[in-house]
Write an enzyme that holds these catalytic residues in place. Sequence first.
Site, PDB file in Angstrom:
ATOM      1  N   LYS A 166      38.032 -13.481  53.217  1.00  0.00           N
ATOM      2  CA  LYS A 166      37.877 -12.923  51.864  1.00  0.00           C
ATOM      3  C   LYS A 166      36.867 -13.687  51.025  1.00  0.00           C
ATOM      4  O   LYS A 166      35.999 -13.093  50.381  1.00  0.00           O
ATOM      5  CB  LYS A 166      39.228 -12.929  51.132  1.00  0.00           C
ATOM      6  N   THR A 167      36.996 -14.996  51.016  1.00  0.00           N
ATOM      7  CA  THR A 167      36.130 -15.798  50.151  1.00  0.00           C
ATOM      8  C   THR A 167      34.663 -15.643  50.543  1.00  0.00           C
ATOM      9  O   THR A 167      33.797 -15.458  49.690  1.00  0.00           O
ATOM     10  CB  THR A 167      36.545 -17.279  50.203  1.00  0.00           C
ATOM     11  N   GLU A 187      38.135 -11.434  44.907  1.00  0.00           N
ATOM     12  CA  GLU A 187      38.925 -11.723  46.093  1.00  0.00           C
ATOM     13  C   GLU A 187      40.347 -11.247  45.816  1.00  0.00           C
ATOM     14  O   GLU A 187      40.936 -11.596  44.796  1.00  0.00           O
ATOM     15  CB  GLU A 187      38.890 -13.225  46.373  1.00  0.00           C
TER      16      GLU A 187
END
Length: 469
Positions: free
Chosen positions: A121-122, A165
Amino acid sequence: MAPGIPAAMERPHFIGIGGAGMSGIAKILAQRGAKVAGSDAKESATAESLRALGATVHIGHEARHLADDASCVVVSSAIRADNPELLRAAELSVPVVHRSDALASLMNGLRAIAVAGTHGKTTTTSMLAVALSSLGLAPSYAIGGDLEGPGTNATHGEGDIFVAEADESDRSFQKYDPEVAIVLNVELDHHANYASMDEIYDSFETFVGKVVLGGTLVISADQPGAVELTRRVRDLSDLKVVTYGSAEDADVRVHKVTPRGLTSEVTVLLNGKFLTFTVSVPGAHYAHNAVAALAAGVALGIPAHNLASALGSYTGVKRRLQLKGEAAGVQVIDSYAHHPTEMTADLEAMRGAAADARILVVFQPHLFSRTQELGTEMGQALALADASVVLDIYPAREDPIPGITSALIIDAAKAAGAEVTAVHDQADVPAAVAGMAKPGDLVLTMGAGDVTDLGPRILDHLSSDHLSS
Protein backbone atom coordinates in the site's frame (compact mmCIF):
# COMPACT_ATOMS: atom_id res chain seq x y z
CA MET A 1 -13.16 28.59 10.00
CA ALA A 2 -10.50 28.11 7.37
CA PRO A 3 -11.73 26.58 4.09
CA GLY A 4 -11.41 22.84 3.90
CA ILE A 5 -11.48 22.17 7.64
CA PRO A 6 -14.39 20.02 8.83
CA ALA A 7 -16.14 21.75 11.74
CA ALA A 8 -15.15 19.06 14.27
CA MET A 9 -11.51 19.36 13.19
CA GLU A 10 -10.87 23.04 13.94
CA ARG A 11 -8.94 22.27 17.16
CA PRO A 12 -8.13 18.53 17.08
CA HIS A 13 -6.02 16.71 19.65
CA PHE A 14 -4.22 13.59 18.38
CA ILE A 15 -3.25 10.85 20.86
CA GLY A 16 -0.17 9.24 19.31
CA ILE A 17 0.35 12.12 16.88
CA GLY A 18 3.77 10.82 15.84
CA GLY A 19 2.41 7.63 14.25
CA ALA A 20 2.59 7.23 10.48
CA GLY A 21 -1.16 7.42 9.92
CA MET A 22 -1.96 9.96 12.62
CA SER A 23 0.81 12.40 11.73
CA GLY A 24 -0.30 12.54 8.10
CA ILE A 25 -3.82 13.66 9.02
CA ALA A 26 -2.43 16.15 11.53
CA LYS A 27 -0.11 17.64 8.90
CA ILE A 28 -2.92 18.11 6.39
CA LEU A 29 -5.15 19.76 8.98
CA ALA A 30 -2.33 22.06 10.07
CA GLN A 31 -1.68 23.02 6.44
CA ARG A 32 -5.39 23.77 6.03
CA GLY A 33 -5.26 26.12 9.02
CA ALA A 34 -6.54 24.03 11.93
CA LYS A 35 -5.13 24.54 15.42
CA VAL A 36 -3.55 21.08 15.81
CA ALA A 37 -2.29 19.61 19.08
CA GLY A 38 -1.37 16.16 20.26
CA SER A 39 0.92 13.90 22.23
CA ASP A 40 3.33 11.09 21.53
CA ALA A 41 5.41 8.70 23.59
CA LYS A 42 8.77 10.13 22.56
CA GLU A 43 10.49 12.87 20.63
CA SER A 44 10.99 12.27 16.93
CA ALA A 45 11.68 13.97 13.63
CA THR A 46 7.94 13.67 12.97
CA ALA A 47 7.15 15.64 16.12
CA GLU A 48 9.54 18.36 14.98
CA SER A 49 8.03 18.49 11.50
CA LEU A 50 4.58 18.92 13.04
CA ARG A 51 5.80 21.73 15.26
CA ALA A 52 7.26 23.42 12.18
CA LEU A 53 3.71 23.46 10.78
CA GLY A 54 2.44 25.18 13.92
CA ALA A 55 1.18 22.14 15.82
CA THR A 56 1.62 21.73 19.57
CA VAL A 57 3.21 18.36 20.34
CA HIS A 58 3.53 17.11 23.93
CA ILE A 59 5.81 14.23 24.88
CA GLY A 60 4.20 11.65 27.10
CA HIS A 61 0.53 10.95 27.70
CA GLU A 62 -1.01 13.00 30.50
CA ALA A 63 -4.52 14.31 31.08
CA ARG A 64 -3.28 17.90 31.30
CA HIS A 65 -2.07 17.76 27.70
CA LEU A 66 -5.65 17.86 26.41
CA ALA A 67 -6.78 21.48 26.07
CA ASP A 68 -10.21 22.32 27.48
CA ASP A 69 -11.26 23.86 24.16
CA ALA A 70 -10.28 20.87 21.97
CA SER A 71 -12.96 20.28 19.32
CA CYS A 72 -12.25 16.54 19.16
CA VAL A 73 -9.79 13.85 20.14
CA VAL A 74 -8.43 11.72 17.30
CA VAL A 75 -7.36 8.15 18.11
CA SER A 76 -6.16 5.07 16.25
CA SER A 77 -7.02 1.48 17.07
CA ALA A 78 -3.70 1.25 18.94
CA ILE A 79 -4.80 3.67 21.69
CA ARG A 80 -5.86 1.84 24.83
CA ALA A 81 -9.05 2.65 26.73
CA ASP A 82 -7.11 3.66 29.87
CA ASN A 83 -5.05 6.36 28.13
CA PRO A 84 -5.21 9.38 30.47
CA GLU A 85 -5.93 11.83 27.66
CA LEU A 86 -8.79 9.66 26.43
CA LEU A 87 -10.21 9.49 29.96
CA ARG A 88 -9.92 13.28 30.20
CA ALA A 89 -11.80 13.63 26.92
CA ALA A 90 -14.70 11.68 28.46
CA GLU A 91 -14.70 13.98 31.49
CA LEU A 92 -14.86 17.05 29.24
CA SER A 93 -17.38 15.44 26.85
CA VAL A 94 -14.98 16.04 23.96
CA PRO A 95 -15.98 13.93 20.92
CA VAL A 96 -13.62 11.06 20.12
CA VAL A 97 -12.97 10.50 16.39
CA HIS A 98 -11.24 7.47 14.91
CA ARG A 99 -8.32 8.19 12.60
CA SER A 100 -10.17 6.71 9.63
CA ASP A 101 -13.17 9.00 10.16
CA ALA A 102 -10.86 12.00 10.34
CA LEU A 103 -9.17 10.97 7.10
CA ALA A 104 -12.53 10.33 5.42
CA SER A 105 -13.65 13.86 6.31
CA LEU A 106 -10.56 15.31 4.62
CA MET A 107 -11.41 13.47 1.38
CA ASN A 108 -14.93 14.89 1.16
CA GLY A 109 -15.49 16.78 -2.09
CA LEU A 110 -12.28 15.47 -3.68
CA ARG A 111 -11.59 12.71 -6.20
CA ALA A 112 -10.22 10.04 -3.91
CA ILE A 113 -7.96 7.12 -4.75
CA ALA A 114 -7.82 4.61 -1.88
CA VAL A 115 -5.03 2.03 -2.00
CA ALA A 116 -5.69 -1.23 -0.14
CA GLY A 117 -4.09 -4.66 0.17
CA THR A 118 -2.27 -6.78 2.70
CA HIS A 119 1.04 -5.31 1.53
CA GLY A 120 2.37 -2.80 -0.98
CA LYS A 121 0.00 0.00 0.00
CA THR A 122 2.61 2.53 1.02
CA THR A 123 4.71 2.06 -2.10
CA THR A 124 1.77 2.26 -4.49
CA THR A 125 0.23 5.28 -2.76
CA SER A 126 3.61 6.98 -2.85
CA MET A 127 4.12 6.25 -6.54
CA LEU A 128 0.78 7.87 -7.30
CA ALA A 129 1.45 10.89 -5.10
CA VAL A 130 4.82 11.54 -6.68
CA ALA A 131 3.64 10.95 -10.25
CA LEU A 132 0.57 13.18 -9.91
CA SER A 133 2.64 15.89 -8.23
CA SER A 134 5.25 15.81 -10.99
CA LEU A 135 2.44 16.29 -13.52
CA GLY A 136 1.44 19.51 -11.76
CA LEU A 137 -1.88 18.12 -10.45
CA ALA A 138 -1.08 19.12 -6.84
CA PRO A 139 -2.77 16.17 -5.12
CA SER A 140 -3.34 15.84 -1.41
CA TYR A 141 -2.01 12.59 -0.01
CA ALA A 142 -1.74 10.61 3.21
CA ILE A 143 0.77 7.75 3.24
CA GLY A 144 2.13 5.33 5.81
CA GLY A 145 5.76 6.28 5.14
CA ASP A 146 7.89 9.32 4.30
CA LEU A 147 8.64 9.93 0.63
CA GLU A 148 12.32 10.23 -0.20
CA GLY A 149 11.83 13.38 -2.30
CA PRO A 150 9.48 15.60 -0.27
CA GLY A 151 10.53 13.83 2.93
CA THR A 152 6.97 13.76 4.26
CA ASN A 153 4.09 11.29 4.51
CA ALA A 154 1.29 13.76 3.82
CA THR A 155 0.46 17.10 2.28
CA HIS A 156 -2.50 19.31 1.49
CA GLY A 157 -2.53 20.02 -2.23
CA GLU A 158 -4.56 22.57 -4.13
CA GLY A 159 -5.73 20.02 -6.73
CA ASP A 160 -8.92 17.98 -6.68
CA ILE A 161 -7.29 14.54 -6.16
CA PHE A 162 -6.69 12.90 -2.77
CA VAL A 163 -4.53 9.75 -2.64
CA ALA A 164 -4.77 7.74 0.56
CA GLU A 165 -3.40 4.53 1.95
CA ALA A 166 -6.43 2.51 3.07
CA ASP A 167 -5.77 0.34 6.12
CA GLU A 168 -7.59 -2.98 6.25
CA SER A 169 -6.02 -4.10 9.55
CA ASP A 170 -8.89 -2.79 11.70
CA ARG A 171 -11.51 -2.49 8.93
CA SER A 172 -11.09 1.29 8.94
CA PHE A 173 -10.79 1.35 5.13
CA GLN A 174 -14.52 0.75 5.02
CA LYS A 175 -15.05 4.41 5.96
CA TYR A 176 -13.90 5.78 2.59
CA ASP A 177 -15.91 6.52 -0.57
CA PRO A 178 -13.23 6.53 -3.27
CA GLU A 179 -13.66 7.21 -6.96
CA VAL A 180 -10.90 4.66 -7.56
CA ALA A 181 -10.09 1.78 -5.24
CA ILE A 182 -6.90 -0.23 -5.68
CA VAL A 183 -6.64 -3.74 -4.24
CA LEU A 184 -3.12 -5.08 -4.58
CA ASN A 185 -3.64 -8.42 -2.82
CA VAL A 186 -5.87 -10.13 -0.28
CA GLU A 187 -4.15 -12.39 2.24
CA LEU A 188 -4.64 -13.60 5.79
CA ASP A 189 -3.04 -11.17 8.23
CA HIS A 190 -3.97 -9.03 11.25
CA HIS A 191 -4.95 -12.10 13.21
CA ALA A 192 -6.13 -10.12 16.23
CA ASN A 193 -8.95 -8.70 14.08
CA TYR A 194 -9.66 -11.40 11.48
CA ALA A 195 -10.32 -15.04 12.32
CA SER A 196 -10.46 -16.37 8.76
CA MET A 197 -10.07 -15.58 5.08
CA ASP A 198 -13.85 -15.36 4.81
CA GLU A 199 -13.83 -12.47 7.26
CA ILE A 200 -11.11 -10.77 5.23
CA TYR A 201 -13.03 -11.23 1.98
CA ASP A 202 -16.15 -9.81 3.61
CA SER A 203 -14.17 -6.79 4.77
CA PHE A 204 -12.69 -6.15 1.33
CA GLU A 205 -16.10 -6.59 -0.28
CA THR A 206 -17.44 -3.86 1.99
CA PHE A 207 -14.54 -1.61 1.01
CA VAL A 208 -15.11 -2.18 -2.70
CA GLY A 209 -18.82 -1.62 -2.21
CA LYS A 210 -18.08 1.92 -1.01
CA VAL A 211 -16.62 2.97 -4.39
CA VAL A 212 -18.79 5.81 -5.71
CA LEU A 213 -21.28 5.07 -8.49
CA GLY A 214 -19.46 4.88 -11.79
CA GLY A 215 -16.12 4.48 -10.02
CA THR A 216 -13.35 1.98 -10.71
CA LEU A 217 -11.77 -0.96 -8.93
CA VAL A 218 -8.15 -1.58 -9.97
CA ILE A 219 -7.20 -5.08 -8.82
CA SER A 220 -4.48 -7.68 -9.34
CA ALA A 221 -5.14 -10.38 -11.92
CA ASP A 222 -2.34 -12.56 -10.50
CA GLN A 223 -2.71 -12.79 -6.73
CA PRO A 224 -5.17 -15.58 -5.79
CA GLY A 225 -6.95 -13.62 -3.06
CA ALA A 226 -7.46 -10.67 -5.38
CA VAL A 227 -8.77 -12.96 -8.12
CA GLU A 228 -11.31 -14.42 -5.69
CA LEU A 229 -12.36 -10.93 -4.58
CA THR A 230 -12.84 -9.95 -8.23
CA ARG A 231 -15.16 -12.93 -8.68
CA ARG A 232 -17.18 -11.82 -5.66
CA VAL A 233 -17.64 -8.18 -6.71
CA ARG A 234 -17.98 -8.52 -10.49
CA ASP A 235 -21.74 -8.07 -10.33
CA LEU A 236 -21.75 -4.83 -8.34
CA SER A 237 -23.72 -2.28 -10.33
CA ASP A 238 -22.00 0.77 -11.80
CA LEU A 239 -18.53 -0.53 -10.83
CA LYS A 240 -15.86 -0.66 -13.50
CA VAL A 241 -13.29 -3.39 -12.80
CA VAL A 242 -9.78 -3.02 -14.26
CA THR A 243 -7.39 -5.91 -13.69
CA TYR A 244 -3.61 -5.66 -13.98
CA GLY A 245 -0.77 -8.15 -13.87
CA SER A 246 1.03 -10.84 -15.82
CA ALA A 247 -2.08 -12.91 -16.50
CA GLU A 248 -2.94 -13.17 -20.18
CA ASP A 249 -6.44 -11.81 -19.60
CA ALA A 250 -5.37 -8.80 -17.51
CA ASP A 251 -6.78 -5.49 -18.72
CA VAL A 252 -3.40 -3.87 -18.13
CA ARG A 253 -0.93 -6.67 -18.81
CA VAL A 254 2.62 -6.67 -17.51
CA HIS A 255 4.53 -7.83 -20.57
CA LYS A 256 8.07 -7.69 -19.20
CA VAL A 257 10.03 -6.54 -16.14
CA THR A 258 13.73 -6.07 -16.83
CA PRO A 259 16.07 -5.59 -13.84
CA ARG A 260 18.50 -2.66 -14.14
CA GLY A 261 20.48 -2.89 -10.89
CA LEU A 262 18.38 -1.19 -8.21
CA THR A 263 15.81 -0.07 -10.83
CA SER A 264 13.47 -1.90 -13.20
CA GLU A 265 12.26 -1.30 -16.74
CA VAL A 266 8.58 -2.20 -17.09
CA THR A 267 6.67 -2.84 -20.32
CA VAL A 268 2.88 -3.07 -20.21
CA LEU A 269 0.19 -3.70 -22.80
CA LEU A 270 -2.56 -1.13 -22.34
CA ASN A 271 -5.44 -0.55 -24.75
CA GLY A 272 -3.63 -2.55 -27.42
CA LYS A 273 -0.39 -0.56 -27.20
CA PHE A 274 2.94 -1.29 -25.52
CA LEU A 275 4.20 1.26 -23.03
CA THR A 276 7.64 1.12 -21.38
CA PHE A 277 8.76 3.08 -18.32
CA THR A 278 11.33 2.95 -15.51
CA VAL A 279 10.69 2.32 -11.82
CA SER A 280 13.43 3.39 -9.42
CA VAL A 281 13.09 0.34 -7.16
CA PRO A 282 14.10 -3.25 -7.95
CA GLY A 283 11.98 -6.33 -8.42
CA ALA A 284 8.74 -7.50 -10.03
CA HIS A 285 6.77 -6.86 -6.84
CA TYR A 286 7.43 -3.11 -7.01
CA ALA A 287 7.00 -3.07 -10.78
CA HIS A 288 3.48 -4.44 -10.33
CA ASN A 289 2.78 -1.74 -7.74
CA ALA A 290 3.74 0.84 -10.36
CA VAL A 291 1.40 -0.75 -12.90
CA ALA A 292 -1.45 -0.57 -10.36
CA ALA A 293 -0.68 3.14 -9.92
CA LEU A 294 -0.65 3.59 -13.69
CA ALA A 295 -4.05 1.90 -14.07
CA ALA A 296 -5.56 4.03 -11.28
CA GLY A 297 -4.35 7.27 -12.83
CA VAL A 298 -5.72 6.27 -16.21
CA ALA A 299 -9.07 5.55 -14.51
CA LEU A 300 -9.11 9.20 -13.43
CA GLY A 301 -8.61 10.26 -17.03
CA ILE A 302 -4.89 11.03 -16.96
CA PRO A 303 -3.08 10.09 -20.21
CA ALA A 304 -1.16 6.84 -19.80
CA HIS A 305 2.03 8.06 -21.48
CA ASN A 306 2.17 11.09 -19.17
CA LEU A 307 1.70 8.91 -16.11
CA ALA A 308 4.28 6.37 -17.26
CA SER A 309 6.89 9.08 -17.62
CA ALA A 310 5.93 10.65 -14.29
CA LEU A 311 6.25 7.33 -12.44
CA GLY A 312 9.94 7.47 -13.28
CA SER A 313 10.26 10.43 -10.90
CA TYR A 314 9.42 8.20 -7.93
CA THR A 315 12.61 7.60 -5.94
CA GLY A 316 11.30 5.50 -3.10
CA VAL A 317 9.83 5.56 0.37
CA LYS A 318 11.81 5.41 3.55
CA ARG A 319 12.03 1.82 4.77
CA ARG A 320 11.01 0.30 1.41
CA LEU A 321 14.36 -1.09 0.22
CA GLN A 322 15.96 2.20 1.22
CA LEU A 323 19.72 2.36 0.85
CA LYS A 324 21.06 3.56 4.21
CA GLY A 325 24.69 3.71 3.15
CA GLU A 326 27.85 1.76 2.41
CA ALA A 327 30.87 0.99 4.56
CA ALA A 328 33.82 -1.36 4.03
CA GLY A 329 32.31 -2.38 0.69
CA VAL A 330 29.04 -3.49 2.33
CA GLN A 331 25.72 -1.85 1.44
CA VAL A 332 23.07 -1.61 4.16
CA ILE A 333 19.44 -1.46 2.99
CA ASP A 334 16.31 -1.04 5.12
CA SER A 335 13.14 -3.03 4.46
CA TYR A 336 9.77 -2.64 6.17
CA ALA A 337 8.78 -6.19 5.16
CA HIS A 338 7.20 -8.13 8.04
CA HIS A 339 4.65 -10.41 6.36
CA PRO A 340 6.11 -13.54 4.67
CA THR A 341 4.92 -12.45 1.21
CA GLU A 342 6.61 -9.06 1.63
CA MET A 343 9.78 -10.69 2.94
CA THR A 344 9.91 -13.04 -0.02
CA ALA A 345 9.26 -10.23 -2.51
CA ASP A 346 12.00 -8.01 -1.08
CA LEU A 347 14.53 -10.83 -0.86
CA GLU A 348 13.79 -11.91 -4.43
CA ALA A 349 14.10 -8.29 -5.58
CA MET A 350 17.46 -7.96 -3.87
CA ARG A 351 18.60 -11.30 -5.28
CA GLY A 352 17.78 -10.03 -8.76
CA ALA A 353 19.68 -6.79 -8.15
CA ALA A 354 22.61 -8.29 -6.27
CA ALA A 355 24.18 -10.40 -9.01
CA ASP A 356 26.67 -12.58 -7.13
CA ALA A 357 26.61 -10.64 -3.84
CA ARG A 358 25.65 -12.37 -0.61
CA ILE A 359 22.47 -11.18 1.11
CA LEU A 360 22.51 -10.97 4.91
CA VAL A 361 19.32 -10.19 6.83
CA VAL A 362 18.69 -8.73 10.27
CA PHE A 363 15.04 -9.64 10.88
CA GLN A 364 12.80 -8.42 13.68
CA PRO A 365 9.41 -10.18 13.87
CA HIS A 366 6.47 -7.79 14.33
CA LEU A 367 3.63 -8.74 16.71
CA PHE A 368 3.15 -11.89 18.73
CA SER A 369 -0.12 -12.72 16.94
CA ARG A 370 1.48 -12.48 13.49
CA THR A 371 4.40 -14.65 14.61
CA GLN A 372 2.01 -17.21 16.07
CA GLU A 373 0.13 -17.52 12.79
CA LEU A 374 2.88 -16.95 10.23
CA GLY A 375 6.16 -17.67 12.02
CA THR A 376 6.82 -20.81 9.99
CA GLU A 377 6.35 -18.93 6.73
CA MET A 378 8.63 -16.14 7.96
CA GLY A 379 11.36 -18.67 8.65
CA GLN A 380 10.92 -20.21 5.21
CA ALA A 381 11.24 -16.75 3.63
CA LEU A 382 14.55 -16.21 5.42
CA ALA A 383 15.91 -19.26 3.62
CA LEU A 384 16.19 -16.97 0.56
CA ALA A 385 18.99 -15.08 2.30
CA ASP A 386 22.54 -16.35 2.61
CA ALA A 387 22.50 -15.81 6.38
CA SER A 388 20.19 -14.14 8.88
CA VAL A 389 20.16 -12.68 12.37
CA VAL A 390 16.75 -12.91 14.08
CA LEU A 391 15.83 -10.56 16.93
CA ASP A 392 13.18 -10.86 19.60
CA ILE A 393 9.57 -10.04 18.66
CA TYR A 394 8.65 -6.36 18.49
CA PRO A 395 5.37 -6.22 20.43
CA ALA A 396 4.02 -2.84 19.24
CA ARG A 397 0.50 -2.66 20.72
CA GLU A 398 0.30 -6.30 21.84
CA ASP A 399 0.88 -8.14 25.08
CA PRO A 400 3.03 -11.30 24.95
CA ILE A 401 1.43 -14.63 24.03
CA PRO A 402 2.77 -17.49 26.20
CA GLY A 403 5.11 -19.74 24.26
CA ILE A 404 5.36 -17.47 21.21
CA THR A 405 8.93 -16.27 20.63
CA SER A 406 11.36 -15.78 17.76
CA ALA A 407 12.39 -19.41 18.23
CA LEU A 408 9.36 -20.37 16.14
CA ILE A 409 10.85 -18.50 13.16
CA ILE A 410 14.39 -19.66 13.79
CA ASP A 411 13.39 -23.33 13.94
CA ALA A 412 11.42 -23.01 10.69
CA ALA A 413 14.32 -21.21 9.00
CA LYS A 414 16.78 -23.90 10.01
CA ALA A 415 14.39 -26.62 8.86
CA ALA A 416 14.32 -24.87 5.46
CA GLY A 417 18.11 -24.99 5.30
CA ALA A 418 18.77 -21.39 6.36
CA GLU A 419 21.83 -20.21 8.23
CA VAL A 420 20.32 -18.24 11.11
CA THR A 421 21.52 -16.82 14.43
CA ALA A 422 19.42 -15.56 17.35
CA VAL A 423 20.50 -12.23 18.87
CA HIS A 424 18.45 -11.04 21.83
CA ASP A 425 20.18 -7.74 22.58
CA GLN A 426 20.08 -5.20 19.75
CA ALA A 427 23.33 -3.71 21.02
CA ASP A 428 25.07 -6.91 19.91
CA VAL A 429 23.76 -6.78 16.34
CA PRO A 430 26.34 -4.43 14.73
CA ALA A 431 29.24 -6.59 15.88
CA ALA A 432 27.45 -9.77 14.82
CA VAL A 433 26.81 -8.40 11.33
CA ALA A 434 30.33 -7.03 11.00
CA GLY A 435 31.65 -10.48 11.86
CA MET A 436 29.57 -12.01 9.05
CA ALA A 437 29.82 -9.39 6.30
CA LYS A 438 32.44 -9.25 3.57
CA PRO A 439 33.06 -6.61 0.88
CA GLY A 440 30.36 -6.81 -1.77
CA ASP A 441 27.68 -8.13 0.58
CA LEU A 442 24.22 -6.60 0.99
CA VAL A 443 22.74 -6.30 4.49
CA LEU A 444 18.97 -5.91 4.90
CA THR A 445 17.52 -4.69 8.18
CA MET A 446 13.99 -6.07 7.90
CA GLY A 447 10.81 -5.59 9.92
CA ALA A 448 8.18 -3.04 10.92
CA GLY A 449 9.60 -2.22 14.36
CA ASP A 450 12.69 -0.38 15.59
CA VAL A 451 15.07 -2.65 13.64
CA THR A 452 15.30 0.32 11.26
CA ASP A 453 17.46 2.08 13.86
CA LEU A 454 20.19 -0.53 13.44
CA GLY A 455 21.24 0.46 9.91
CA PRO A 456 23.38 3.47 10.88
CA ARG A 457 24.87 1.57 13.84
CA ILE A 458 25.85 -1.34 11.57
CA LEU A 459 27.47 1.10 9.14
CA ASP A 460 29.39 2.78 11.97
CA HIS A 461 30.66 -0.60 13.20
CA LEU A 462 31.68 -1.66 9.68
CA SER A 463 33.54 1.63 9.23
CA SER A 464 35.39 1.37 12.54
CA ASP A 465 36.32 -2.25 11.91
CA HIS A 466 37.63 -1.30 8.46
CA LEU A 467 39.67 1.60 9.83
CA SER A 468 41.18 -0.48 12.61
CA SER A 469 42.13 -3.38 10.32
